[in-house]
Design an enzyme around this catalytic site. Structure first.
Site, PDB file in Angstrom:
ATOM      1  N   ASN A 196       1.632   5.747  -6.827  1.00 54.94           N
ATOM      2  CA  ASN A 196       2.485   4.954  -5.943  1.00 54.94           C
ATOM      3  C   ASN A 196       3.842   5.649  -5.772  1.00 54.94           C
ATOM      4  O   ASN A 196       4.248   6.455  -6.613  1.00 54.94           O
ATOM      5  CB  ASN A 196       2.690   3.554  -6.527  1.00 54.94           C
ATOM      6  N   ASP A 232       1.601  -3.337 -14.608  1.00 57.04           N
ATOM      7  CA  ASP A 232       3.042  -3.593 -14.648  1.00 57.04           C
ATOM      8  C   ASP A 232       3.677  -2.997 -13.398  1.00 57.04           C
ATOM      9  O   ASP A 232       3.773  -1.778 -13.259  1.00 57.04           O
ATOM     10  CB  ASP A 232       3.671  -2.971 -15.903  1.00 57.04           C
ATOM     11  N   LEU A 233       4.116  -3.839 -12.488  1.00 56.34           N
ATOM     12  CA  LEU A 233       4.575  -3.412 -11.177  1.00 56.34           C
ATOM     13  C   LEU A 233       5.665  -2.349 -11.269  1.00 56.34           C
ATOM     14  O   LEU A 233       6.712  -2.574 -11.892  1.00 56.34           O
ATOM     15  CB  LEU A 233       5.100  -4.627 -10.390  1.00 56.34           C
ATOM     16  N   ASP A 234       5.404  -1.201 -10.648  1.00 51.43           N
ATOM     17  CA  ASP A 234       6.363  -0.091 -10.557  1.00 51.43           C
ATOM     18  C   ASP A 234       6.821   0.419 -11.922  1.00 51.43           C
ATOM     19  O   ASP A 234       7.908   1.001 -12.035  1.00 51.43           O
ATOM     20  CB  ASP A 234       7.590  -0.508  -9.729  1.00 51.43           C
ATOM     21  N   GLU A 235       6.021   0.216 -12.962  1.00 48.58           N
ATOM     22  CA  GLU A 235       6.421   0.655 -14.300  1.00 48.58           C
ATOM     23  C   GLU A 235       5.401   1.595 -14.928  1.00 48.58           C
ATOM     24  O   GLU A 235       5.417   1.807 -16.137  1.00 48.58           O
ATOM     25  CB  GLU A 235       6.653  -0.557 -15.208  1.00 48.58           C
TER      26      GLU A 235
END
Length: 290
Positions: A196, A232-235
Site C-alpha cells: 500500500n 492494522d491500518l497503515d501500520e
C-alpha cells in the site's frame, strides 16, 4: 539501465535464521559446489534480535541446474542451520494486480515504468471500484475489472478480488491509491504480497482533504510511505519512505502535486525492490537490501 537477468541462469536466494558462526560459509560453499557464481551478496546481522539476513544473486554455469534442483539441494543446509529461505529465478517478472480508485498518478507511473522496462513486472489485471481509469487500462492493453464496493457488497467484492488473484496466479497486489479499507481476513490472505502507499505528513493529518489541513498548519515536509498490508491500518512493515520540503508560498494544489510525485516514486521503489527479492520482513520491520 542494467541488463535483465538471463532466464534460467540467474537466481536470487534470500534467507533469515538465528545468528551463528559459519552461515556465510555454508551458503557460499553450497553455491560454489553447485556451479554457482556469486554476482552480488548482501547480509545483515540484527544484533538486537539475534537474527541473520542474507540475499545472494548468482548465476550457474551448468545449464542442467534448475530452480527446482537448487530448491531441493539447499534443503539439508537450511535444515542444519534453521534457515527460512526462498529461491527465485531472477528474470521472472512478478505477476502484479494493481488496485486503484479515483487518483491515478501511482497507477500511471507504474504502467509507464513497466512499459519502459524499468519494472520487471507483468500486469494481468487492474481492479477498481470506479471506472475512471478504464480507458487508461485499455490504452496499455490490460484487462480492467470494475468491482464496486459498498457496505452491503464488500464481502462479495473481496471474494471476487481473491478469485482474480487465484485465477491469474497473482504474486503481488499493489494498492495504488485504492481508497477502500481491506477486511482483516483479506489482509491475512494477502500477507506479505500486498503493498500500500499513503501520504506521510509531519505532523500527520487524517480524513478528508489532508493536503488542505497540512497547508493550514504550515507543514514544512510532506512525504509518502509504502508498506506491506496488514490488518492494522497503515501500520504494516515499511518498505520505503521519502519526503520533499514545502515552502510557505506553496498553495494547497501545489502540495497535492508534490505529494503525488513522491507517492509515485516511493511506491515504484517498493514494487521494484519486492520484485527483485530485496525486501525481507523482520517482525514489524523490514530489511531492504538496496
Amino acid at each position: 539501465m542494467s541488463p535483465r537477468p538471463q532466464p534460467g541462469r540467474e537466481f536470487v536466494l534470500t534467507l533469515s535464521c538465528p545468528d551463528r558462526a559459519g552461515l556465510v560459509h555454508a551458503v557460499t560453499t553450497y553455491l560454489v559446489t553447485h556451479s554457482g557464481n556469486i554476482l552480488e551478496s548482501q547480509q545483515f546481522d540484527d544484533r538486537l534480535q539475534d537474527r541473520f539476513f542474507m540475499r545472494v544473486h548468482f548465476d550457474v554455469s551448468d545449464p542442467g541446474v534448475s530452480l527446482e534442483d537448487l530448491r531441493t539441494g539447499f534443503g539439508p543446509v537450511a535444515e542444519a542451520h534453521r534457515i527460512t529461505w526462498q529461491p527465485h529465478d531472477a528474470s521472472t517478472p512478478t505477476r502484479t494486480l494493481i488496485m486503484v480508485s479515483k487518483f491515478g498518478h501511482c497507477l500511471n507511473d507504474l504502467l509507464f515504468r513497466k512499459s519502459t522496462g524499468a519494472l520487471n513486472i507483468e500486469i494481468p489485471a487492474i481492479v477498481s471500484n470506479h471506472r475512471d481509469f478504464e480507458p487508461l487500462a485499455q490504452n496499455y492493453g490490460i484487462p480492467f475489472h470494475h468491482i464496486p464496493v459498498t457496505r452491503q457488497t464488500k464481502a462479495e467484492a473481496e471474494a471476487r478480488l481473491l478469485q482474480l488473484v487465484d485465477e491469474l496466479d497473482i504474486d503481488l497486489v499493489v494498492l495504488a491509491r485504492y481508497m477502500q479499507i481491506l477486511s482483516d481476513e483479506l489482509c491475512k490472505r494477502l500477507d506479505g504480497r500486498a503493498i500500500n502507499i499513503h501520504h506521510s505528513f509531519l505532523p500527520s493529518f487524517k480524513g478528508a482533504r489532508p493536503y488542505v489541513q497540512a497547508h493550514e498548519r504550515g507543514v514544512k515536509l510532506v512525504g509518502a510511505t509504502a508498506h506491506y498490508v496488514t490488518p492494522d491500518l497503515d501500520e504494516g512493515p515499511i518498505i520505503e519512505q521519502d519526503v520533499v520540503r514545502v515552502r510557505h508560498s506553496h498553495t494547497p494544489d501545489e502540495l497535492v502535486t508534490l505529494g503525488r510525485d513522491v507517492e509515485a516514486q516511493v511506491l515504484a521503489h517498493a514494487v521494484k525492490w519486492h520484485n527483485e527479492s530485496r525486501v525481507l520482513v523482520n517482525g514489524h520491520c523490514t530489511v531492504v537490501f538496496r
